[in-house]
Design a protein around this motif. Structure first.
Motif, short mmCIF file in Angstrom:
data_model
loop_
_atom_site.label_atom_id
_atom_site.label_comp_id
_atom_site.label_asym_id
_atom_site.label_seq_id
_atom_site.Cartn_x
_atom_site.Cartn_y
_atom_site.Cartn_z
N MET A 1 -7.94 -23.46 -23.15
CA MET A 1 -8.39 -22.08 -23.31
C MET A 1 -9.14 -21.59 -22.07
SD MET A 1 -8.26 -19.55 -25.40
CE MET A 1 -9.05 -17.97 -25.64
N ILE A 2 -10.06 -22.45 -21.57
CA ILE A 2 -10.82 -22.11 -20.37
C ILE A 2 -9.89 -21.95 -19.18
CG2 ILE A 2 -12.53 -22.99 -18.74
CD1 ILE A 2 -13.94 -24.31 -21.08
N GLN A 3 -8.86 -22.87 -19.09
CA GLN A 3 -7.91 -22.80 -17.99
C GLN A 3 -7.15 -21.47 -18.04
OE1 GLN A 3 -4.43 -25.41 -17.98
NE2 GLN A 3 -4.84 -25.90 -15.85
N GLN A 4 -6.72 -21.05 -19.24
CA GLN A 4 -6.00 -19.79 -19.36
C GLN A 4 -6.90 -18.61 -18.99
OE1 GLN A 4 -2.74 -19.39 -19.93
NE2 GLN A 4 -2.64 -21.63 -19.90
N LYS A 5 -8.20 -18.72 -19.29
CA LYS A 5 -9.12 -17.63 -19.02
C LYS A 5 -9.27 -17.39 -17.52
CE LYS A 5 -13.74 -15.94 -20.15
NZ LYS A 5 -15.01 -16.22 -20.84
N TRP A 6 -9.49 -18.48 -16.74
CA TRP A 6 -9.65 -18.28 -15.30
C TRP A 6 -8.35 -17.82 -14.66
CZ3 TRP A 6 -6.94 -20.17 -11.29
CH2 TRP A 6 -6.29 -21.41 -11.40
N LYS A 7 -7.22 -18.32 -15.16
CA LYS A 7 -5.94 -17.88 -14.61
C LYS A 7 -5.71 -16.40 -14.88
CE LYS A 7 -3.23 -22.16 -14.47
NZ LYS A 7 -2.02 -22.86 -14.97
N ARG A 8 -6.03 -15.97 -16.09
CA ARG A 8 -5.85 -14.56 -16.43
C ARG A 8 -6.74 -13.68 -15.54
NH1 ARG A 8 -6.28 -15.17 -21.46
NH2 ARG A 8 -8.49 -14.76 -21.71
N SER A 9 -7.97 -14.10 -15.33
CA SER A 9 -8.90 -13.32 -14.50
C SER A 9 -8.43 -13.27 -13.05
CB SER A 9 -10.30 -13.93 -14.57
OG SER A 9 -10.81 -13.89 -15.88
N PHE A 10 -8.07 -14.43 -12.51
CA PHE A 10 -7.67 -14.51 -11.10
C PHE A 10 -6.40 -13.69 -10.85
CE2 PHE A 10 -5.07 -16.52 -7.78
CZ PHE A 10 -5.92 -16.42 -6.70
N PHE A 11 -5.39 -13.89 -11.70
CA PHE A 11 -4.11 -13.22 -11.46
C PHE A 11 -4.16 -11.72 -11.78
CE2 PHE A 11 -2.52 -17.63 -11.66
CZ PHE A 11 -1.88 -17.66 -10.43
N THR A 12 -5.08 -11.32 -12.66
CA THR A 12 -5.26 -9.88 -12.91
C THR A 12 -5.80 -9.21 -11.65
OG1 THR A 12 -5.69 -10.19 -15.27
CG2 THR A 12 -6.47 -8.15 -14.28
N ILE A 13 -6.83 -9.82 -11.06
CA ILE A 13 -7.38 -9.27 -9.82
C ILE A 13 -6.34 -9.27 -8.71
CG2 ILE A 13 -8.99 -9.74 -7.93
CD1 ILE A 13 -11.08 -10.45 -9.97
N TRP A 14 -5.60 -10.39 -8.59
CA TRP A 14 -4.66 -10.49 -7.48
C TRP A 14 -3.41 -9.64 -7.67
CZ3 TRP A 14 -4.46 -11.33 -2.59
CH2 TRP A 14 -5.53 -11.98 -1.98
N ALA A 15 -3.08 -9.29 -8.90
CA ALA A 15 -1.98 -8.33 -9.11
C ALA A 15 -2.35 -6.99 -8.52
CB ALA A 15 -1.68 -8.20 -10.60
N GLY A 16 -3.60 -6.56 -8.79
CA GLY A 16 -4.08 -5.31 -8.19
C GLY A 16 -4.18 -5.39 -6.68
N GLN A 17 -4.66 -6.55 -6.18
CA GLN A 17 -4.79 -6.71 -4.73
C GLN A 17 -3.42 -6.70 -4.06
OE1 GLN A 17 -7.81 -6.58 -3.31
NE2 GLN A 17 -8.48 -6.33 -5.43
N ALA A 18 -2.43 -7.29 -4.72
CA ALA A 18 -1.08 -7.33 -4.15
C ALA A 18 -0.52 -5.92 -4.00
CB ALA A 18 -0.16 -8.17 -5.04
N ILE A 19 -0.70 -5.10 -5.04
CA ILE A 19 -0.21 -3.72 -4.98
C ILE A 19 -0.92 -2.95 -3.86
CG2 ILE A 19 -0.15 -1.52 -6.23
CD1 ILE A 19 0.15 -3.21 -8.82
N SER A 20 -2.25 -3.10 -3.81
CA SER A 20 -3.03 -2.39 -2.79
C SER A 20 -2.69 -2.86 -1.38
CB SER A 20 -4.53 -2.60 -3.07
OG SER A 20 -5.30 -1.92 -2.11
N LEU A 21 -2.51 -4.18 -1.23
CA LEU A 21 -2.18 -4.74 0.09
C LEU A 21 -0.85 -4.21 0.60
CD1 LEU A 21 -3.28 -6.79 2.18
CD2 LEU A 21 -1.91 -8.54 1.04
N ILE A 22 0.15 -4.16 -0.28
CA ILE A 22 1.47 -3.69 0.12
C ILE A 22 1.45 -2.19 0.42
CG2 ILE A 22 3.84 -3.31 -0.68
CD1 ILE A 22 3.59 -6.00 -2.18
N THR A 23 0.79 -1.38 -0.44
CA THR A 23 0.75 0.06 -0.18
C THR A 23 -0.03 0.37 1.10
OG1 THR A 23 -1.18 0.30 -1.65
CG2 THR A 23 1.00 0.70 -2.61
N SER A 24 -1.10 -0.40 1.37
CA SER A 24 -1.87 -0.20 2.60
C SER A 24 -1.03 -0.56 3.83
CB SER A 24 -3.15 -1.04 2.58
OG SER A 24 -4.05 -0.55 1.63
N ALA A 25 -0.28 -1.67 3.73
CA ALA A 25 0.57 -2.08 4.85
C ALA A 25 1.68 -1.07 5.10
CB ALA A 25 1.16 -3.46 4.57
N VAL A 26 2.23 -0.50 4.01
CA VAL A 26 3.27 0.54 4.15
C VAL A 26 2.70 1.77 4.85
CG1 VAL A 26 4.68 2.20 2.85
CG2 VAL A 26 4.69 -0.22 2.21
N LEU A 27 1.49 2.19 4.43
CA LEU A 27 0.86 3.34 5.07
C LEU A 27 0.55 3.05 6.54
CD1 LEU A 27 -0.39 6.14 5.02
CD2 LEU A 27 -2.51 5.10 4.18
#
Length: 403
Positions: A1-27
């Protein structure tokens, strides 16, 4: 359960970062095309590049102090909002008048300040979310996202610039920054230990403390200066790839693009492998392997005849592949060995030092590469980087950094 919690938190943040990183690089690519079309000036393009890393170089250590003092979650959200607001202002101005160059430069500078806060805050937050034994693999994920932006942004940026108005592309980046701030906002992030108001000293004393914390670990301190030397040698080479493809091998812009894409694909493969495998048990070996392989690929590139472009493409893929095993592993080592309350200062110092090493290296390469030939410069840079790898081998503090 704890393992799933940190994975969910990390990948939620990094999903947003991935979108922002790509849109910033495109701009960023779209802005480069805009400046190229409207000015045709290499000096303006160089100035735009300089504006991109100047805040990190000059303000990195001070920003690191603030990141350690303030709530890092709020710092990341605030940085994303600043980036979005600067983009929104640029979009509104573009609707009203033809964008003046000075206006573009100011907005690039403001966006760069936002990223100078965001980058060390994100690096400092990661060990608060991720178990120590998973930090290297998570660094591999981060490197993979970065390489994806390198692959996608040139093609998407060129296409959108040819078919859309610049303010529409800016709007996409604003949306990307807002998504990134929302993903950070919804993830619970443990608060870092901070100093009490009475214990706080002035900025320079706290910034110096970050340097002293680095110095306590002889291995990390050696890696700090090795990294600066590595950036000094390699970053000019990174900028000279198009010149090598077109001037020495006699290719076209298409050939130069192929090399850049292949490098990014190699980086993506390396990042994915690191995220699955985690690198060698002794992380110092991963770093030495990365630097040595980079040096060998550069050295071979410098020895190639003018009809050896295909081998150069292969060498470029190898260079990209090695990158995550240096950058990702170094980041994980710092996150593991430095107490979380000092990570903002440490990553601020690291970013500042690397940002200063890059332009100095570019100036030196600009002076000598034209004199001795671009291929000879590649060969000599390869020799220097092989020397850096050997230096790591002969330094016990680096060699025995992590068993």
């Amino acid at each position: 359960m704890i393992q799933q919690k940190w994975k969910r938190s990390f990948f939620t943040i990094w999903a947003g970062q991935a979108i922002s990183l790509i849109t910033s690089a495109v701009l960023q690519m779209a802005i480069i095309w805009h400046l190229t079309d409207t000015t045709g000036s290499a000096m303006i393009l160089s100035l735009a590049t300089m504006v991109g890393f100047l805040p990190q170089a000059i303000l990195g250590t001070i920003i690191g102090v603030l990141v350690d003092r303030w709530n890092r979650k709020l710092v990341m959200i605030g940085a994303d909002i600043i980036v979005a607001a600067a983009g929104a202002v640029l979009a509104v101005i573009a609707l009203i008048i033809e964008l003046p160059v000075w206006c573009v430069m100011i907005v690039l500078f403001i966006r760069s300040i936002g990223m100078a806060f965001h980058t060390p805050a994100l690096s400092a937050v990661t060990p608060l979310l991720v178990p120590e034994e998973q930090l290297t693999k998570c660094a591999g994920y981060s490197q993979s996202v970065q390489s994806m932006s390198y692959i996608l942004s040139p093609a998407i940026g060129s296409y959108l610039y040819a078919t859309w108005e610049l303010n529409a592309i800016i709007a996409i980046d604003v949306l990307g920054a807002l998504i990134a701030s929302i993903t950070v906002a919804i993830v619970p992030i443990p608060k870092q230990v901070t100093q009490s108001e009475d214990a706080k000293r002035n900025f320079f004393e706290e910034a110096r403390e970050g340097y002293l914390i680095f110095k306590e670990s002889k291995g990390l301190f050696a890696l700090l200066w090795i990294g600066a030397l590595y950036m000094f040698v390699f970053m000019p080479i990174n900028a000279l790839f198009p010149l090598m493809s077109m001037s020495y091998f006699g290719g076209t812009a298409t050939h130069a693009s192929i090399v850049e894409i292949v490098f990014a694909v190699g980086m993506l493969v390396g990042g994915l492998l690191l995220s699955v495998w985690g690198g060698f048990k002794n992380r110092a070996l991963s770093i030495i392997f990365s630097i040595l392989l980079m040096g060998i690929a550069l050295f071979i590139s410098g020895l190639l005849p003018k009809n050896g472009f295909l081998i150069f493409v292969l060498c470029s893929a190898i260079m990209g592949f090695t990158s995550p095993f240096y950058n990702g592993v170094q980041m994980a080592l710092i996150q593991e060995k430095i107490q979380p309350e000092y990570l903002g200062r440490v990553f601020g110092l690291l970013g500042s030092l690397m940002s200063f090493a890059m332009p100095i290296g570019l100036i030196v390469s600009g002076i000598f590469a034209d004199q001795i030939g671009i291929h000879t410069w590649f060969m000599l840079s390869g020799i220097c980087i092989i020397g850096i790898a050997l230096l790591c081998v002969f330094l016990p503090s680096v060699r025995n950094l992590v068993q």
